[in-house]
Motif scaffolding. Structure first.
Motif, PDB file in Angstrom:
ATOM      1  N   HIS A 156       0.841  -1.205   0.000  1.00  9.65           N
ATOM      2  CA  HIS A 156       0.000   0.000   0.000  1.00  9.65           C
ATOM      3  C   HIS A 156       0.872   1.251   0.000  1.00  9.65           C
ATOM      4  N   SER A 159       2.108   1.816  -3.472  1.00  9.17           N
ATOM      5  CA  SER A 159       1.089   2.369  -4.370  1.00  9.17           C
ATOM      6  C   SER A 159       0.881   3.857  -4.120  1.00  9.17           C
ATOM      7  N   LEU A 160       1.015   4.279  -2.856  1.00 12.97           N
ATOM      8  CA  LEU A 160       0.869   5.697  -2.528  1.00 12.97           C
ATOM      9  C   LEU A 160       2.039   6.522  -3.068  1.00 12.97           C
ATOM     10  N   ARG A 173      -5.156   5.386 -11.072  1.00 19.31           N
ATOM     11  CA  ARG A 173      -4.258   5.542  -9.925  1.00 19.31           C
ATOM     12  C   ARG A 173      -5.026   5.378  -8.623  1.00 19.31           C
ATOM     13  N   ASP A 174      -6.161   6.076  -8.522  1.00 17.48           N
ATOM     14  CA  ASP A 174      -6.972   6.004  -7.306  1.00 17.48           C
ATOM     15  C   ASP A 174      -7.496   4.587  -7.076  1.00 17.48           C
ATOM     16  N   ILE A 177      -4.731   2.486  -5.547  1.00 21.14           N
ATOM     17  CA  ILE A 177      -4.555   2.834  -4.135  1.00 21.14           C
ATOM     18  C   ILE A 177      -5.691   2.244  -3.296  1.00 21.14           C
TER      19      ILE A 177
END
Length: 211
Positions: A156, A159-160, A173-174, A177
């Motif tokens: 995670h 991914s951020l 992208r969102d 995440i």
């Protein structure tokens, strides 16, 4: 000093770190009097009956000396003081001299084995405060669900931190995440469920204990 193999030649910085680990705020001037008192009580420093000074005066003299060692002079005190601080902080003389970068050789070995930095090792020492906490820490670290949670937390984070170009879809992208966050929550849920199944309290009927 670097030519002699010193890792951190600044004695005041190492000393300040040891005070911090002991929970002593060195920014409070009055605290040095309490530290001096402990030095005498633990017989790390002995009262000099022949000095002609009262115990109060000897306390003040020691407090001034303790503050002086925290000055940014870079000067390492004599062997007598190294031994005193070694006993007071229960640390290695090598750390006080700047030859190793951890307060004890044992911590250095843990750092080398795990890759953890000095602060992380010191934080872990909290979990050694009682047999019950030590047992729980070992159980959690050896728990498969904990490993899964840790791995998903790391993913995670990745991914951020991922770099996106202007051509990439913000929605995509969102979504990535959100998906990685979902897997973190799922792993946490599995860990909590495992704990509920493992640690079951006892139900006590209060009416059975009434006379």
């Amino acid at each position: 000093m670097g030519d002699l193999g010193f890792i951190n030649p600044n004695f005041d910085e190492r000393l300040a770190f040891l005070y911090k680990l002991k929970g002593i705020d060195i920014n409070e001037r009055a605290i040095s009097a309490e530290i001096a008192k402990e030095f005498f009580e633990r017989k790390i420093v002995l009262y000099d009956e022949k000095s002609g000074k009262t115990k109060y005066q000897q306390h003040n003299d020691l407090a001034r000396q303790l503050r002086k060692h925290l000055e940014k002079s870079g000067k390492i005190p004599n062997t007598v003081w190294i031994l005193r601080y070694q006993k007071f902080f229960n640390c290695s003389a090598d750390y006080l001299l700047g030859l190793i970068d951890a307060p004890t050789h044992e911590i250095k070995s843990i750092k080398e084995l795990t890759g953890l930095d000095e602060k992380s090792v010191e934080e872990l020492q909290y979990w050694n405060s009682s047999d019950e906490i030590k047992t729980f820490t070992n159980e959690i670290i050896q728990n498969t669900e904990f490993h899964t949670l840790f791995e998903r937390l790391y993913r995670h984070k990745c991914s951020l931190l991922q770099t996106w170009s202007f051509d990439d879809s913000i929605l995509e992208r969102d979504k990535n995440i959100a998906v990685s966050g979902y897997y973190v929550n799922e792993a946490l849920t599995l860990l909590l469920e495992k704990m509920r199944n493992t640690y079951k309290g006892k139900h006590v009927n209060p009416y059975l204990h009434k006379e």
